[in-house]
Design an enzyme around this catalytic site. Structure first.
Site, short mmCIF file in Angstrom:
data_model
loop_
_atom_site.label_atom_id
_atom_site.label_comp_id
_atom_site.label_asym_id
_atom_site.label_seq_id
_atom_site.Cartn_x
_atom_site.Cartn_y
_atom_site.Cartn_z
N LYS A 9 12.42 -0.70 7.33
CA LYS A 9 11.07 -1.00 6.87
C LYS A 9 10.18 -1.25 8.08
O LYS A 9 10.42 -2.16 8.88
CB LYS A 9 11.14 -2.27 6.02
C1 E4P Z 1 8.34 -5.64 -0.76
O1 E4P Z 1 8.75 -4.74 -0.08
C2 E4P Z 1 7.25 -6.55 -0.32
O2 E4P Z 1 7.62 -7.18 0.85
C3 E4P Z 1 6.89 -7.52 -1.41
O3 E4P Z 1 6.84 -6.83 -2.65
C4 E4P Z 1 5.62 -8.28 -1.13
O4 E4P Z 1 5.22 -9.02 -2.26
P1 E4P Z 1 4.12 -10.17 -2.22
O5 E4P Z 1 2.78 -9.55 -1.96
O6 E4P Z 1 4.17 -10.80 -3.59
O7 E4P Z 1 4.54 -11.10 -1.13
#
Ligand code: E4P
Length: 218
Positions: A83
């Site tokens: 990522k």
């Molecule tokens: C997933 O890959 C993200 O890090 C996550 O969905 C972020 O979510 P949030 O905006 O609720 O922190």
């Protein structure tokens, strides 16, 4: 459409995997830090539990270091997808990792133009952040629709992984807009099973039946 669990918590993961409908896992530095266990060790434990793709975040902000981290994380397990944040340095790292045959998830995507760049760089997933777009006054559904339209018009293979989903409506809108995958926190995923009329219906059916028959003997 696939469901990923957005967690680094092993209890949540075990409970969700038992449903048989979870196709993979996404993590982020905030989620890993909450567990208090070092990144590589926690990712190893997650990968032992699932056959699906597991998104593992890089922490560095400079491309060379991201590539180094990405290679190390990818060596943990064949299902790891690196990522990488949607920055110039991040995209340089995505291109380099692609040359190594390492799959990437370009994260923190807020515009269709960013998603276009992610696809051009050969990202395996792109993660539009639905709720954070809405928090900033935009439309998460429109963003995903635009990305899906662009990818389809130009034949990009990058999969749209809807992230930052915080309600049932977000999940439904992401699905309608053409997301290939939705990643959900455990509590949200669990809540999708429930509706008051489902519970009420079950109770009613059981009560009607038991007025006539003994349900234990039935
Ligand atoms: C997933 O890959 C993200 O890090 C996550 O969905 C972020 O979510 P949030 O905006 O609720 O922190």
């Amino acid at each position: 459409m696939k469901f990923f669990l957005d967690t680094a918590n092993l209890d949540e993961l075990d409970r969700a995997l038992a449903w048989g409908i979870i196709d993979g896992v996404t993590t982020n530095p905030t989620l890993i830090a909450k567990e208090g266990i070092a990144m590589c060790e926690q990712l190893r434990r997650i990968c032992e539990r699932t056959d699906g793709d597991v998104s593992a975040p890089v922490i560095s902000s400079v491309s060379r270091d991201m590539v180094h981290e990405g290679r190390e994380l990818a060596s943990l397990h064949g299902n790891i997808v690196i990522k990488v944040p949607m920055t110039e340095e991040g995209i340089k790292a995505v291109s380099a990792l692609r040359s190594d045959g390492i799959r990437t998830n370009v994260t923190l995507c807020f515009t269709a133009a960013q998603a276009l760049i992610a696809a051009k760089s050969g990202a395996y997933f792109v993660s539009p952040f639905f709720a954070r777009v809405e928090d900033a006054g935009g439309s998460g559904q429109q963003l995903i629709e635009d990305i899906a339209r662009i990818y389809s018009a130009h034949g990009f293979a990058t999969q749209i992984l809807a992230a930052s989903l915080r309600s049932r409506e977000h999940v439904e809108q992401a699905a309608k807009a053409g997301a290939h995958i939705a990643t959900l926190p455990f509590k949200l995923m669990e809540s999708l099973f429930r509706h008051p009329l489902t519970a009420q219906g079950i109770e009613q059916f059981a009560s009607d039946y038991s007025k006539v028959f003994d349900p234990v003997k039935a």
